[in-house]
Structure formats: structure tokens, C-alpha cells
Design an enzyme around this catalytic site. Structure first.
Site, PDB file in Angstrom:
ATOM      1  N   ASP A  83      48.521  37.364  28.932  1.00  0.00           N
ATOM      2  CA  ASP A  83      48.435  35.927  29.210  1.00  0.00           C
ATOM      3  C   ASP A  83      47.678  35.248  28.076  1.00  0.00           C
ATOM      4  OD1 ASP A  83      45.866  36.921  29.787  1.00  0.00           O
ATOM      5  OD2 ASP A  83      46.379  37.064  31.917  1.00  0.00           O
ATOM      6  N   ASP A  85      44.848  32.510  27.390  1.00  0.00           N
ATOM      7  CA  ASP A  85      43.804  31.662  27.957  1.00  0.00           C
ATOM      8  C   ASP A  85      43.286  30.713  26.890  1.00  0.00           C
ATOM      9  OD1 ASP A  85      43.925  33.021  30.428  1.00  0.00           O
ATOM     10  OD2 ASP A  85      42.707  34.640  29.595  1.00  0.00           O
ATOM     11  N   ASP A 159      32.224  40.165  25.553  1.00  0.00           N
ATOM     12  CA  ASP A 159      31.722  41.533  25.484  1.00  0.00           C
ATOM     13  C   ASP A 159      31.868  42.195  24.113  1.00  0.00           C
ATOM     14  OD1 ASP A 159      34.450  41.496  25.948  1.00  0.00           O
ATOM     15  OD2 ASP A 159      34.394  42.743  27.754  1.00  0.00           O
TER      16      ASP A 159
HETATM   17  P1  ATP Z   1      43.260  42.448  29.247  1.00  0.00           P
HETATM   18  O1  ATP Z   1      44.156  42.921  28.180  1.00  0.00           O
HETATM   19  O2  ATP Z   1      43.047  43.440  30.297  1.00  0.00           O
HETATM   20  O3  ATP Z   1      43.602  41.096  29.794  1.00  0.00           O
HETATM   21  P2  ATP Z   1      40.995  41.052  28.260  1.00  0.00           P
HETATM   22  O4  ATP Z   1      39.981  41.398  27.218  1.00  0.00           O
HETATM   23  O5  ATP Z   1      41.836  39.860  28.008  1.00  0.00           O
HETATM   24  O6  ATP Z   1      41.847  42.335  28.509  1.00  0.00           O
HETATM   25  P3  ATP Z   1      40.151  39.729  30.633  1.00  0.00           P
HETATM   26  O7  ATP Z   1      39.578  40.291  31.863  1.00  0.00           O
HETATM   27  O8  ATP Z   1      41.448  39.034  30.646  1.00  0.00           O
HETATM   28  O9  ATP Z   1      40.219  40.920  29.607  1.00  0.00           O
HETATM   29  O10 ATP Z   1      39.030  38.792  30.027  1.00  0.00           O
HETATM   30  C1  ATP Z   1      39.306  37.764  29.077  1.00  0.00           C
HETATM   31  C2  ATP Z   1      38.145  37.630  28.094  1.00  0.00           C
HETATM   32  O11 ATP Z   1      36.944  37.332  28.798  1.00  0.00           O
HETATM   33  C3  ATP Z   1      37.842  38.900  27.313  1.00  0.00           C
HETATM   34  O12 ATP Z   1      38.637  39.012  26.178  1.00  0.00           O
HETATM   35  C4  ATP Z   1      36.388  38.720  26.991  1.00  0.00           C
HETATM   36  O13 ATP Z   1      36.231  37.825  25.889  1.00  0.00           O
HETATM   37  C5  ATP Z   1      35.847  38.029  28.208  1.00  0.00           C
HETATM   38  N1  ATP Z   1      35.311  38.994  29.203  1.00  0.00           N
HETATM   39  C6  ATP Z   1      35.984  39.551  30.230  1.00  0.00           C
HETATM   40  N2  ATP Z   1      35.182  40.363  30.962  1.00  0.00           N
HETATM   41  C7  ATP Z   1      33.965  40.298  30.392  1.00  0.00           C
HETATM   42  C8  ATP Z   1      32.709  40.886  30.691  1.00  0.00           C
HETATM   43  N3  ATP Z   1      32.545  41.725  31.713  1.00  0.00           N
HETATM   44  N4  ATP Z   1      31.662  40.571  29.875  1.00  0.00           N
HETATM   45  C9  ATP Z   1      31.814  39.729  28.827  1.00  0.00           C
HETATM   46  N5  ATP Z   1      32.960  39.156  28.512  1.00  0.00           N
HETATM   47  C10 ATP Z   1      34.042  39.418  29.257  1.00  0.00           C
HETATM   48 MG    MG Z   2      43.307  38.972  29.404  1.00  0.00          MG
END
Ligand code: ATP
Ligand code: MG
Length: 457
Positions: A83, A85, A159
Site C-alpha cells: 500500500d 501511505d 523504526d
Molecule cells: P509492510 O511491508 O509489512 O507493510 P511496513 O514497514 O510498511 O511493512 P507498516 O506496519 O505498514 O510496515 O508500517 C508503516 C511504517 O510505519 C513503517 O515503514 C515504519 O516507518 C513505521 N512503523 C511501523 N511500525 C513501527 C514501529 N513498531 N515502530 C516504529 N515505526 C513503525
Molecule cells: Mg506498509
């Protein structure tokens, strides 16, 4: 996704107003590299039209707006983002007013959903650094974090460096505060800030480290890797529902087998992840579980779906088998013993793993259909075919056959039976035995087990 991250990780209250805060440790690191398209190679055509329009609209109202997080990272390594964001300096209320079809959601940290054709774009306001008196639990886990901030602070709150990249569709530049682009090139997953502190704030980051490293083919930077083993027990304080979500993400990442191996290598299973203990501590079940996860990985990579109930049914199956044996050894007959075993396992694991009632119901149906596959005479196979869970239960049966747990002939029979037409089907039925007729006249046993088949001896 970001909404989940904010509301789950940091369940603070927000009044929707941009709060100006000071004293954040992250504010000092505000120098960003601005990387042009000629260097990073991502063009605006690679992001979804919805997220592009959202950024354009916000920018036309004078706000900053970027595609952020996983999407930028995934594009940089040539993967397809799940997705897109958007992060902005507009408050949720300001952002909402920019779009005709949009709404503010979340009571704690509010975000905006903008509806762009088929797409829903999550718009998040930049978040501020943690203020010193941020609310934590006794172990340092942050419970409240409801402050808006600058883009630099927003970057510092993410993170990993590879997750703190901001792509501006207008200029096609990437704003990179923490050398994420370079880390990605070097295939390194590096924590922003002090890994120990960041794990303490949110222990789920340990699981995210493992999952993202496996999914992206990165190695976890030693500084972020080493503390995991000793800090693993902090996961015990994380709410079960959040662990469940994260485990589900991990298991459906398309890299579940790799993730599990890595979790084990990092010492992240014993005691802290009940589900993994279930999976890895039972030698008999391990083959079955690994087969199931490898199948799931394959499905997901082919773009097919995978249901949580099927997955959890496979993960807990051998637990059921062993409890079932124990109850039968105590003198109970087979099918009632199975039902008792299912209840017992789901009662214990269901609570630990935060399996919802609905999922538990589906899991039971998949399990309960298994002995019914063995009955291949009379009307019974037809009833099984009609069952709403037939598909999942049949896939489950095939998995058991593949694992050598039952005769492949049975699974083959069902493969042929469901494809056969009426006449061929009835010829496939096995001869009905008189003994069974007698049993059928018996009154049904347990009221709680309406689908339980008659006893097979
Ligand atoms: P995925 O491919 O699973 O979507 P993602 O990194 O995009 O991985 P998301 O859960 O969609 O994970 O989170 C979006 C963004 O929010 C991450 O890229 C990161 O910048 C931030 N984020 C998510 N979870 C955390 C956390 N526990 N602590 C700090 N930042 C976080
Ligand atoms: Mg994501």
C-alpha cells in the site's frame, strides 16, 4: 498500516490539534539528504495514482506531502508495495478538508482516510519525538504518544532507516534523514537511534526486524541484532492481540519459513512467542507445520490468499492430535475425544494467541471434518462436499497426506470425487456396511457437536 502502527503501538489520546512539543531527543538530527531521481531511480509513475493525487492535492493547499514508509523501501528494492501511505504536516482536520471523500478516523492518534477511486489512502500527520514524560509501562514500553511534530521528528520515530524515506511525487526526490537509501543498497536493516531503547519502547520491533530482514533479504545490523536475544522476554508484556497481528503478518509475509528459522536463530521463540513454541517444540508436528508454511509461502508469492483460520488450524493440529490421543487413552471414544481435544487446545492456545472466536469456529470446522473424510459410503461424502468449509478442510487433508500422516489414496479419492460427475461419483462410493446402519439409528450424542460423524470404531 501507519494508522495501525500508531494506534496499536502508541495508544495515546489526541484532541486532533497539532501540539507543539519540545525536548525530544530526536529533534536534533534534522539534516536530511535529498536524493534525486537520477540517483535513486524511482519515478512518480511507480506510485499509485491515488497516493500521487493525494500528495498533489495537499501540496496545492500549501502543505508538505510525501509517500512514506514501506512503499518507498519496497520500490527501491524492486518489490511491489502492499500500500501507499502518505505523511504530511497538515493536521488531520486540515487534511480532511482538502478532500471531498475523506474522513478522520481513530480516536487516539487520528489519521485521515482519503477515498481515491478504488484506493483508500492513509494520510498521517508527522509525529513528534517522545516527550521525556511519555507514559510507559513498568518495562519502558511506550503507552502513549500523541504528539504531532516536524518531518525530522517523524523520521526519527520510525523504526528502521529503510522505513524512514519520503518520496515527493512532484520533484521525484527522496528525503532521507537516516541514510536509509545507502543501508538498503548495502542490504542492511539498521535501527534508527539506540536499538535497546527502541526495543524497550516497543518490543514488537524485534519481530519486525526479523520479518523485514527475511522479507527484504537484508541482514540485521549487529547492533540491532545482538540485544534481541537478551531482550526477548519483553515481548511477554505486549498485548496478545498485537502479537497475534504481528505473527499473522509474519506468517503471511510469503517468507514464513525463513522468518521462523530466523526467529529461532535469534532466540525469539522460547517462552515469549507461545505460537512458536507450539510450532517448534513438537518434533512430530514440525514437518507438518513446515510443509504448511512452505505451502502458504508459495500461495502468497503467487498472489493467492491465505486464511488465518487455515494457517492456525495447521499450526495447532499436532497439539490437537496429542491431546486427542491422551483423551482416547483415558477411555473416551474417538469422535467425542476429538471434540474435547479441540476445545482444550483452543481454550489454552486461543487465549494465549488471541485467536478470535470467529477464527476459532472456523478452525474447529476444519478439524472436525477430518475424520469425516474417512467415511466414503452412502450419503456422507455428499454432505461433506456441501459443507461450507469443505475447500479448506480438503486442502488440510491434502497437507496431511503430503506430510505422510495418512494414506495418499484418501486424498486422491477426494480429489477425484469432487471433480467427478454424478454417475462416476456414485460409482466411487465404497460399499456401505450393515454395521453402520445400525449405528446411524442411535441418538446423536453430544448436543455441542452437531456435525460429529457417527463413530467408526
Ligand atoms: P509492510 O511491508 O509489512 O507493510 P511496513 O514497514 O510498511 O511493512 P507498516 O506496519 O505498514 O510496515 O508500517 C508503516 C511504517 O510505519 C513503517 O515503514 C515504519 O516507518 C513505521 N512503523 C511501523 N511500525 C513501527 C514501529 N513498531 N515502530 C516504529 N515505526 C513503525
Ligand atoms: Mg506498509
Amino acid at each position: 498500516m501507519i494508522r495501525k502502527f500508531i494506534s496499536r503501538v502508541f495508544g495515546g489520546k489526541s484532541n486532533g490539534a497539532p501540539l507543539q512539543k519540545t525536548g525530544s531527543a530526536s529533534a536534533k538530527d534534522s539534516k536530511a539528504a535529498v536524493i534525486p531521481r537520477s540517483t535513486h531511480g524511482i519515478s512518480r509513475d511507480q506510485i499509485s495514482s491515488g497516493s500521487r493525487r493525494v500528495c498533489e492535492t495537499l501540496q496545492s493547499h500549501g502543505y508538505k506531502a510525501y509517500v512514506v514508509g514501506g512503499a518507498v523501501r519496497d520500490l527501491l528494492i524492486g518489490a511491489t508495495p502492499k500500500d501507499f501511505d502518505v505523511a504530511t504536516n497538515a493536521t488531520p482536520e486540515q487534511a480532511r478538508r482538502c478532500f471531498r471523500r475523506s474522513r478522520v478516523i481513530g480516536r487516539r492518534f487520528q489519521i485521515v482516510h482519503a477515498y481515491m477511486g478504488q484506493e483508500i489512502i492513509e494520510i498521517t500527520t508527522f509525529r513528534g519525538g517522545l516527550v521525556d514524560e511519555a507514559k510507559t509501562d513498568a518495562h519502558g514500553r511506550v503507552l502513549q504518544d500523541n504528539v504531532f511534530g516536524t518531518q525530522a521528528e517523524d523520521a526519527a520515530r520510525r523504526d528502521f532507516t529503510v522505513n524512514a524515506l519520503y518520496f515527493d511525487p512532484a520533484t521525484e526526490q527522496i528525503v532521507d534523514y537516516h541514510h536509509g537509501v545507502a543501508d538498503l543498497k548495502q542490504k542492511t536493516l539498521r535501527m534508527i537511534g539506540n536499538p535497546r531503547l527502541r526495543y524497550r519502547e516497543d518490543p514488537v520491533r524485534m519481530l519486525r526486524a526479523v520479518r523485514l530482514a527475511a522479507k527484504l533479504g537484508l541482514s540485521i545490523d549487529p547492533e540491532a541484532r545482538h540485544p534481541i536475544r537478551e531482550m526477548a522476554e519483553l515481548l511477554e508484556n505486549v498485548p496478545a492481540s498485537r502479537l497475534f497481528d504481528e505473527m499473522l503478518k509474519l506468517l503471511t509475509s510469503g517468507h514464513a519459513v525463513k522468518c521462523l528459522q530466523q526467529l529461532r536463530a535469534e532466540g525469539l521463540h522460547h517462552g515469549v512467542l507461545p505460537l512458536l513454541d507450539v510450532i517448534l517444540e513438537q518434533p512430530l508436528g514440525e514437518k507438518f507445520v513446515l510443509l504448511s508454511l512452505a505451502n502458504t509461502d508459495e500461495r502468497i508469492r503467487q498472489g493467492k490468499s491465505s486464511s488465518p483460520s487455515f494457517l492456525f488450524a495447521t499450526l495447532l493440529w499436532h497439539e490437537v492430535l496429542s491431546v486427542w490421543e491422551r483423551i482416547k487413552a483415558g477411555g473416551e471414544s474417538s469422535i467425542p475425544a476429538l471434540y474435547q481435544a479441540m476445545e482444550e487446545v483452543l481454550n489454552i492456545q486461543g487465549e494465549k494467541l488471541a485467536i478470535t472466536r470467529r477464527i476459532a469456529g472456523d478452525i474447529k470446522e476444519i478439524w472436525a471434518l477430518q475424520p469425516r473424510f474417512e467415511q466414503r459410503a452412502g450419503r456422507r461424502p455428499y454432505a461433506v462436499l456441501e459443507h461450507p468449509r469443505f475447500r479448506a478442510a480438503y486442502d488440510f487433508l491434502c497437507l496431511r497426506a503430503q506430510a505422510g500422516e495418512l494414506d495418499a489414496e484418501l486424498a486422491d479419492w477426494w480429489t477425484r470425487f469432487q471433480d467427478a460427475d454424478g454417475e462416476a461419483r456414485s460409482q466411487m462410493l465404497l460399499p456401505d456396511q450393515g454395521a453402520r446402519k445400525k449405528r446411524r439409528r442411535r441418538k446423536p450424542r453430544a448436543a455441542s457437536a452437531p456435525t460429529a460423524p457417527a463413530e467408526q470404531g
